[in-house]
Design a protein around this motif. Structure first.
Motif, PDB file in Angstrom:
ATOM      1  N   ASP A   1      -7.656 -27.521 -23.049  1.00  0.00           N
ATOM      2  CA  ASP A   1      -6.489 -28.119 -23.993  1.00  0.00           C
ATOM      3  C   ASP A   1      -5.351 -27.555 -24.023  1.00  0.00           C
ATOM      4  N   VAL A   2      -4.212 -27.124 -25.193  1.00  0.00           N
ATOM      5  CA  VAL A   2      -3.488 -27.621 -24.859  1.00  0.00           C
ATOM      6  C   VAL A   2      -2.789 -25.951 -24.505  1.00  0.00           C
ATOM      7  N   ASN A   3      -3.670 -25.116 -24.690  1.00  0.00           N
ATOM      8  CA  ASN A   3      -2.958 -23.856 -24.187  1.00  0.00           C
ATOM      9  C   ASN A   3      -3.126 -23.945 -23.527  1.00  0.00           C
ATOM     10  N   HIS A   4      -4.183 -24.418 -22.246  1.00  0.00           N
ATOM     11  CA  HIS A   4      -5.167 -23.900 -21.385  1.00  0.00           C
ATOM     12  C   HIS A   4      -3.965 -24.766 -20.516  1.00  0.00           C
ATOM     13  N   LYS A   5      -3.576 -26.521 -20.954  1.00  0.00           N
ATOM     14  CA  LYS A   5      -2.241 -26.325 -19.499  1.00  0.00           C
ATOM     15  C   LYS A   5      -0.808 -26.207 -19.806  1.00  0.00           C
ATOM     16  N   ILE A   6      -0.535 -25.211 -20.904  1.00  0.00           N
ATOM     17  CA  ILE A   6       0.395 -24.410 -20.925  1.00  0.00           C
ATOM     18  C   ILE A   6       0.376 -23.635 -19.878  1.00  0.00           C
ATOM     19  N   PHE A   7      -0.480 -22.633 -19.866  1.00  0.00           N
ATOM     20  CA  PHE A   7      -0.976 -21.200 -19.277  1.00  0.00           C
ATOM     21  C   PHE A   7      -0.885 -22.158 -17.596  1.00  0.00           C
ATOM     22  N   PHE A   8      -1.505 -23.337 -16.969  1.00  0.00           N
ATOM     23  CA  PHE A   8      -1.356 -24.161 -16.038  1.00  0.00           C
ATOM     24  C   PHE A   8       0.231 -23.733 -15.816  1.00  0.00           C
ATOM     25  N   ILE A   9       0.827 -24.628 -16.622  1.00  0.00           N
ATOM     26  CA  ILE A   9       2.074 -25.390 -16.236  1.00  0.00           C
ATOM     27  C   ILE A   9       3.268 -23.877 -16.000  1.00  0.00           C
ATOM     28  N   GLN A  10       3.007 -22.856 -17.419  1.00  0.00           N
ATOM     29  CA  GLN A  10       4.037 -21.322 -16.374  1.00  0.00           C
ATOM     30  C   GLN A  10       3.187 -20.791 -15.604  1.00  0.00           C
ATOM     31  N   ASN A  11       2.459 -21.031 -14.883  1.00  0.00           N
ATOM     32  CA  ASN A  11       1.890 -20.336 -13.700  1.00  0.00           C
ATOM     33  C   ASN A  11       2.453 -20.918 -13.011  1.00  0.00           C
ATOM     34  N   LYS A  12       2.497 -22.631 -12.623  1.00  0.00           N
ATOM     35  CA  LYS A  12       3.096 -22.867 -11.837  1.00  0.00           C
ATOM     36  C   LYS A  12       4.453 -23.282 -12.059  1.00  0.00           C
ATOM     37  N   LYS A  13       5.192 -22.769 -12.307  1.00  0.00           N
ATOM     38  CA  LYS A  13       6.630 -22.605 -12.637  1.00  0.00           C
ATOM     39  C   LYS A  13       6.985 -20.702 -11.705  1.00  0.00           C
ATOM     40  N   ILE A  14       6.080 -19.934 -11.709  1.00  0.00           N
ATOM     41  CA  ILE A  14       6.462 -19.711 -10.768  1.00  0.00           C
ATOM     42  C   ILE A  14       5.944 -19.266  -9.563  1.00  0.00           C
ATOM     43  N   GLU A  15       4.983 -20.311  -9.389  1.00  0.00           N
ATOM     44  CA  GLU A  15       4.611 -20.034  -8.229  1.00  0.00           C
ATOM     45  C   GLU A  15       5.119 -21.406  -7.515  1.00  0.00           C
ATOM     46  N   TRP A  16       5.736 -21.970  -8.178  1.00  0.00           N
ATOM     47  CA  TRP A  16       6.709 -23.229  -7.542  1.00  0.00           C
ATOM     48  C   TRP A  16       8.359 -21.990  -6.689  1.00  0.00           C
TER      49      TRP A  16
END
Length: 294
Positions: free
Chosen positions: A138-153
């Motif tokens: 769902d969209v909330n999990h995708k937002i969590f994924f993208i926010q984590n990737k931003k930090i990871e990058w």
């Protein structure tokens, strides 16, 4: 039913428009997601490369043939809102930053066990959006994924100071660097075969970024060796590399050479070079520095 086209958008008119008013003018992204949503029910079999117009027409026809059109349209829009991450969460991803975009597609592939369908849009950023949208979350999990990737990058991106020796315009260097990575199995699988220097440059940087998931000291050692090997190759290719010569000398002359090297605080070969250059200038050049003999 009357269907007209306006700049690639399907517009429903008259009675059909009344039934499908809730559908509105779906953008390409919503149409693609709706199409994939319908595929879960094995309703249609158009390939992923079918045109967006074909997909629109089929979706509209499908809804128009239902008894509960309004309910289906409402459910479809709710599903879209629950699964498509708002673009505001993707503003940190520049549309032309293929290095970051391809890394993100790789993360989607590895973390969600998805097989990327590449180049369906002919645009890496659109391909990324497509794969992000079809993640079964769902969209909330995708937002969590993208926010984590931003930090990871920020943590895995190879610092600019470590790659400044790579010249994005030097095809010779980039080709060598890519082959070097392949030789040591450090290259990452690239979805988009390099078509030009910038593609090759990005492929190299993505591979180096991927090494950040290993031991930091190993990556540093590899980069240092890679840079040093390139410097050695560049020097050899310049024609300035010294060729080995064997000069037979008497034992006494060798001792004298070693003593001279010690006194001059330089290597033996440097002593020989200096003596030859001095004699060459003395015997072969005039006072104006021009050759005496032709």
């Amino acid at each position: 039913m009357t269907i007209t086209r306006d700049n690639g958008q399907v517009i429903i008119s008259n009675k059909t428009q009344q039934h499908l008013e809730g559908l509105g003018r779906f953008e390409e992204r919503e149409i693609r997601w709706s199409w994939n949503f319908l595929q879960m029910f094995n309703l249609y079999f158009l390939g992923p490369n079918s045109s967006i117009t074909q997909k629109k027409e089929i979706i509209i026809n499908h809804i128009n043939n239902l008894q509960d059109k309004e309910v289906h349209i409402r459910n479809l829009k709710i599903n879209i809102e629950n699964h498509l991450i708002p673009l505001e969460y993707l503003e940190w991803i520049e549309k032309n930053d293929n290095r970051k975009i391809i890394w993100l597609i790789h993360k989607i592939q590895s973390e969600f066990n998805l097989t990327p369908t590449i180049s369906i849009n002919g645009d890496p950023f659109k391909d990324f959006i497509y794969h992000l949208d079809i993640i079964p979350l769902d969209v909330n999990h995708k937002i969590f994924f993208i926010q984590n990737k931003k930090i990871e990058w920020l943590n895995i991106k190879t610092p600019d100071k470590e790659i400044k020796w790579l010249d994005e315009t030097n095809n010779n260097q980039l080709t060598w660097a890519w082959e070097y990575l392949i030789k040591f199995y450090r290259n990452i699988n690239i979805f988009y075969p390099p078509q030009n220097n910038m593609d090759l440059y990005n492929a190299i940087l993505i591979s180096l970024d991927n090494m950040s998931y290993g031991v930091p000291s190993d990556k540093k050692l590899f980069l240092d060796r890679m840079k040093k090997t390139w410097s050695q190759k560049k020097f050899r290719d310049s024609g300035k590399a010294k060729k080995p010569y064997h000069l037979p000398l008497t034992k006494n002359t060798q001792k004298q050479l070693e003593k001279l090297a010690e006194l001059k605080n330089c290597r033996r070969e440097q002593v020989i070079e200096q003596l030859i250059e001095k004699e060459f200038v003395l015997l072969n050049l005039d006072e104006n520095g021009k050759p005496k003999y032709k």
